[in-house]
Design an enzyme around this catalytic site. Structure first.
Site, mmCIF file in Angstrom:
data_model
loop_
_atom_site.group_PDB
_atom_site.id
_atom_site.type_symbol
_atom_site.label_atom_id
_atom_site.label_comp_id
_atom_site.label_asym_id
_atom_site.label_seq_id
_atom_site.Cartn_x
_atom_site.Cartn_y
_atom_site.Cartn_z
ATOM 1 N N GLU A 176 -16.166 12.326 -14.337
ATOM 2 C CA GLU A 176 -17.534 12.730 -13.989
ATOM 3 C C GLU A 176 -18.397 11.493 -13.776
ATOM 4 O O GLU A 176 -18.343 10.540 -14.552
ATOM 5 C CB GLU A 176 -18.114 13.570 -15.134
ATOM 6 C CG GLU A 176 -19.520 14.054 -14.838
ATOM 7 C CD GLU A 176 -20.018 15.041 -15.885
ATOM 8 O OE1 GLU A 176 -19.348 16.077 -16.084
ATOM 9 O OE2 GLU A 176 -21.047 14.756 -16.503
ATOM 10 N N TYR B 139 -25.873 17.034 -11.424
ATOM 11 C CA TYR B 139 -27.043 17.488 -10.673
ATOM 12 C C TYR B 139 -28.247 17.390 -11.600
ATOM 13 O O TYR B 139 -28.197 17.873 -12.734
ATOM 14 C CB TYR B 139 -26.817 18.948 -10.262
ATOM 15 C CG TYR B 139 -27.838 19.515 -9.318
ATOM 16 C CD1 TYR B 139 -27.695 19.349 -7.946
ATOM 17 C CD2 TYR B 139 -28.940 20.220 -9.796
ATOM 18 C CE1 TYR B 139 -28.624 19.893 -7.071
ATOM 19 C CE2 TYR B 139 -29.868 20.760 -8.925
ATOM 20 C CZ TYR B 139 -29.704 20.583 -7.566
ATOM 21 O OH TYR B 139 -30.622 21.111 -6.698
ATOM 22 N N ARG C 240 -26.464 26.339 -15.901
ATOM 23 C CA ARG C 240 -27.842 26.770 -16.090
ATOM 24 C C ARG C 240 -28.795 25.575 -16.052
ATOM 25 O O ARG C 240 -29.852 25.606 -15.455
ATOM 26 C CB ARG C 240 -27.981 27.479 -17.453
ATOM 27 C CG ARG C 240 -29.353 28.064 -17.676
ATOM 28 C CD ARG C 240 -29.570 28.402 -19.136
ATOM 29 N NE ARG C 240 -29.762 27.217 -19.963
ATOM 30 C CZ ARG C 240 -30.066 27.238 -21.240
ATOM 31 N NH1 ARG C 240 -30.213 28.385 -21.866
ATOM 32 N NH2 ARG C 240 -30.224 26.114 -21.935
ATOM 33 N N GLY C 241 -28.409 24.472 -16.726
ATOM 34 C CA GLY C 241 -29.333 23.348 -16.904
ATOM 35 C C GLY C 241 -30.215 23.600 -18.108
ATOM 36 O O GLY C 241 -30.205 24.700 -18.684
ATOM 37 N N ASP C 242 -30.926 22.584 -18.524
ATOM 38 C CA ASP C 242 -31.827 22.704 -19.682
ATOM 39 C C ASP C 242 -33.272 22.803 -19.225
ATOM 40 O O ASP C 242 -33.636 22.220 -18.203
ATOM 41 C CB ASP C 242 -31.649 21.486 -20.605
ATOM 42 C CG ASP C 242 -30.359 21.593 -21.391
ATOM 43 O OD1 ASP C 242 -30.083 22.685 -21.918
ATOM 44 O OD2 ASP C 242 -29.619 20.593 -21.439
ATOM 45 N N TYR D 298 -18.496 25.272 -24.575
ATOM 46 C CA TYR D 298 -18.957 24.503 -25.734
ATOM 47 C C TYR D 298 -18.077 24.756 -26.949
ATOM 48 O O TYR D 298 -18.278 25.761 -27.656
ATOM 49 C CB TYR D 298 -20.424 24.887 -26.021
ATOM 50 C CG TYR D 298 -21.279 24.610 -24.806
ATOM 51 C CD1 TYR D 298 -21.933 23.399 -24.658
ATOM 52 C CD2 TYR D 298 -21.347 25.527 -23.747
ATOM 53 C CE1 TYR D 298 -22.648 23.108 -23.506
ATOM 54 C CE2 TYR D 298 -22.052 25.251 -22.593
ATOM 55 C CZ TYR D 298 -22.697 24.038 -22.489
ATOM 56 O OH TYR D 298 -23.386 23.736 -21.333
ATOM 57 N N HIS E 100 -22.779 26.639 -28.006
ATOM 58 C CA HIS E 100 -23.971 26.128 -27.315
ATOM 59 C C HIS E 100 -25.173 26.182 -28.269
ATOM 60 O O HIS E 100 -25.300 27.102 -29.079
ATOM 61 C CB HIS E 100 -24.237 26.970 -26.063
ATOM 62 C CG HIS E 100 -25.372 26.452 -25.251
ATOM 63 N ND1 HIS E 100 -26.654 26.923 -25.400
ATOM 64 C CD2 HIS E 100 -25.443 25.473 -24.317
ATOM 65 C CE1 HIS E 100 -27.457 26.266 -24.555
ATOM 66 N NE2 HIS E 100 -26.737 25.377 -23.894
ATOM 67 N N LYS F 278 -19.193 34.752 -17.653
ATOM 68 C CA LYS F 278 -19.145 33.685 -16.641
ATOM 69 C C LYS F 278 -17.816 33.735 -15.879
ATOM 70 O O LYS F 278 -17.786 33.617 -14.654
ATOM 71 C CB LYS F 278 -19.305 32.323 -17.348
ATOM 72 C CG LYS F 278 -19.761 31.203 -16.460
ATOM 73 C CD LYS F 278 -19.851 29.861 -17.188
ATOM 74 C CE LYS F 278 -20.866 29.786 -18.274
ATOM 75 N NZ LYS F 278 -21.192 28.385 -18.656
HETATM 76 P P1 FAD Z 1 -25.104 29.153 -19.682
HETATM 77 O O1 FAD Z 1 -23.689 29.445 -19.422
HETATM 78 O O2 FAD Z 1 -26.128 29.975 -18.964
HETATM 79 O O3 FAD Z 1 -25.330 29.279 -21.251
HETATM 80 C C1 FAD Z 1 -26.563 28.880 -21.840
HETATM 81 C C2 FAD Z 1 -26.829 29.761 -23.065
HETATM 82 O O4 FAD Z 1 -27.051 31.117 -22.644
HETATM 83 C C3 FAD Z 1 -25.663 29.816 -24.047
HETATM 84 O O5 FAD Z 1 -26.197 29.869 -25.347
HETATM 85 C C4 FAD Z 1 -24.953 31.120 -23.692
HETATM 86 O O6 FAD Z 1 -24.278 31.689 -24.809
HETATM 87 C C5 FAD Z 1 -26.107 31.996 -23.250
HETATM 88 N N1 FAD Z 1 -25.694 32.946 -22.192
HETATM 89 C C6 FAD Z 1 -24.913 32.670 -21.117
HETATM 90 N N2 FAD Z 1 -24.751 33.769 -20.356
HETATM 91 C C7 FAD Z 1 -25.434 34.759 -20.959
HETATM 92 C C8 FAD Z 1 -25.653 36.116 -20.645
HETATM 93 N N3 FAD Z 1 -25.130 36.663 -19.537
HETATM 94 N N4 FAD Z 1 -26.421 36.854 -21.495
HETATM 95 C C9 FAD Z 1 -26.978 36.297 -22.620
HETATM 96 N N5 FAD Z 1 -26.803 34.998 -22.949
HETATM 97 C C10 FAD Z 1 -26.038 34.235 -22.138
HETATM 98 N N6 FAD Z 1 -26.960 19.764 -16.977
HETATM 99 C C11 FAD Z 1 -27.596 19.353 -15.852
HETATM 100 O O7 FAD Z 1 -28.833 19.448 -15.765
HETATM 101 N N7 FAD Z 1 -26.898 18.813 -14.792
HETATM 102 C C12 FAD Z 1 -25.549 18.688 -14.812
HETATM 103 O O8 FAD Z 1 -24.945 18.214 -13.847
HETATM 104 C C13 FAD Z 1 -24.851 19.112 -15.976
HETATM 105 N N8 FAD Z 1 -23.496 19.020 -16.043
HETATM 106 C C14 FAD Z 1 -22.839 19.513 -17.153
HETATM 107 C C15 FAD Z 1 -21.438 19.480 -17.190
HETATM 108 C C16 FAD Z 1 -20.748 19.964 -18.299
HETATM 109 C C17 FAD Z 1 -19.245 19.932 -18.295
HETATM 110 C C18 FAD Z 1 -21.466 20.481 -19.414
HETATM 111 C C19 FAD Z 1 -20.730 20.980 -20.625
HETATM 112 C C20 FAD Z 1 -22.852 20.517 -19.389
HETATM 113 C C21 FAD Z 1 -23.558 20.056 -18.271
HETATM 114 N N9 FAD Z 1 -24.948 20.090 -18.181
HETATM 115 C C22 FAD Z 1 -25.609 19.662 -17.061
HETATM 116 C C23 FAD Z 1 -25.727 20.589 -19.329
HETATM 117 C C24 FAD Z 1 -25.975 22.115 -19.253
HETATM 118 O O9 FAD Z 1 -26.798 22.417 -18.153
HETATM 119 C C25 FAD Z 1 -26.627 22.540 -20.566
HETATM 120 O O10 FAD Z 1 -25.716 22.404 -21.610
HETATM 121 C C26 FAD Z 1 -27.287 23.899 -20.602
HETATM 122 O O11 FAD Z 1 -27.991 24.008 -21.843
HETATM 123 C C27 FAD Z 1 -26.348 25.098 -20.540
HETATM 124 O O12 FAD Z 1 -25.763 25.214 -19.334
HETATM 125 P P2 FAD Z 1 -24.611 26.330 -19.080
HETATM 126 O O13 FAD Z 1 -24.280 26.260 -17.672
HETATM 127 O O14 FAD Z 1 -23.548 26.199 -20.085
HETATM 128 O O15 FAD Z 1 -25.494 27.647 -19.405
#
Ligand code: FAD
Length: 282
Positions: free
Chosen positions: A9, A41, A100-102, A137, A141, A157
């Site tokens: 990465e 991103y 999703r992003g933070d 995670y 998470h 997902k």
């Molecule tokens: P999600 O899958 O949406 O999960 C977030 C939270 O919501 C979790 O607690 C989950 O349990 C909950 N959730 C998920 N789906 C549902 C649902 N349907 N109903 C209810 N609750 C739900 N961030 C960036 O800004 N840019 C990047 O390029 C980037 N790259 C990353 C690469 C990797 C490999 C990882 C592990 C993280 C990366 N991140 C990046 C950070 C990431 O965006 C954050 O960790 C963010 O907080 C969660 O993203 P996610 O896609 O896992 O979210």
């Protein structure tokens, strides 16, 4: 035959930094032959949203390495996703890591894709040929109350079209093995790449742990105590630690290892030198 994948990465240079630093990173990684390089991103106020596609085009077009482009959903809507996908097409991107992003202070999310699974489902509907990946995670998470609940959400997902997962960093392989058991119990059987982040500095390890990245096990705490003030020795110890983690993962049948390079090719190369013979490069 067990044939684990190896991926890397990188992140786009900061908007204020010289763009050429990405060439230094990619040149430094030359010869490693990863299965793919993923490009992060950024969606903060300082982020240049076109950077991922530009770096992806460089990785695919100039370095001829398969590329995965990250894309976050919190501040996106249908039209911005479609525009980004068109930019990814021009860049030669065939795989997207849907995230999703933070939340960013002072920026209101659009509410269109509240979870990564919503973004994945949308892209899957638009582009069934796009290979979709997702984040997961091993230590749960930070927003979720339990690993069980987080993994149930992860199953959504996967049902939304994600066919490969990449984990958040972890320092204790037992956390990963436990997570894999929970995933299998929830019927998640897509390949999972274990995300390994080498220890670069005490500040970065403690910062990641504070932000919910990973707990710091006693073995890592000992390295930080011994060499926290000696960055070269800490980096060397971190390279050994990451290499041992990878060897153990491969021995235990991991699907893939995803190395967070942090745009530090020298560290990545030293780890690769230690572990390359454990991966069969095609
Ligand atoms: P999600 O899958 O949406 O999960 C977030 C939270 O919501 C979790 O607690 C989950 O349990 C909950 N959730 C998920 N789906 C549902 C649902 N349907 N109903 C209810 N609750 C739900 N961030 C960036 O800004 N840019 C990047 O390029 C980037 N790259 C990353 C690469 C990797 C490999 C990882 C592990 C993280 C990366 N991140 C990046 C950070 C990431 O965006 C954050 O960790 C963010 O907080 C969660 O993203 P996610 O896609 O896992 O979210």
């Amino acid at each position: 035959m067990h044939n684990p994948r190896f991926s890397l990465e990188v992140f786009p240079p900061r908007r204020t930094g010289p763009v050429t630093t990405i060439y230094d990173t990619l040149d430094g990684l030359e010869g490693l032959s990863p299965d793919f390089i993923s490009v992060t991103y950024g969606h903060g106020s300082q982020a240049d949203r076109s950077a991922t596609a530009r770096i992806a085009a460089t990785v695919a077009g100039e370095y001829h390495i398969p590329v995965v482009a990250h894309l976050t959903s919190l501040y996106a809507d249908e039209s911005s996703v479609e525009e980004t996908l068109r930019a990814f097409d021009r860049a030669g991107v065939k795989s997207v890591l849907a995230l999703r992003g933070d939340p960013v202070d002072g920026l209101e999310p659009t509410g269109v894709f509240p979870h990564a699974s919503d973004l994945a489902a949308y892209i899957h509907g638009l582009r069934p040929d796009m290979i979709l990946m997702g984040a997961c995670y091993p230590e749960c998470h930070a927003d979720c109350a339990s690993l069980e609940e987080d993994v149930s959400n992860l199953a959504i997902k996967v049902e939304s079209g994600v066919s490969r997962l990449i984990t958040q960093l972890f320092y204790d392989n037992d956390d990963f093995y436990h997570f894999m058991d929970v995933c299998r119990a929830h019927g998640i059987d897509v390949p999972v790449h274990a995300g390994i982040m080498p220890i670069i500095s005490e500040k970065s390890v403690r910062g990641m742990a504070r932000r919910g990245g990973s707990h710091i096990p006693a073995r890592v705490e000992a390295l930080l105590r011994k060499w926290g003030d000696d960055p070269d020795s800490l980096r060397s110890a971190g390279i050994v630690y990451a290499s041992e983690q990878i060897a153990d993962l491969v021995a235990n049948g991991v699907d893939g290892v995803h190395l967070y390079t942090m745009n530090r090719p020298a560290t990545t190369r030293r780890i690769w030198r230690n572990v390359s013979s454990l991966f069969s490069v095609e």
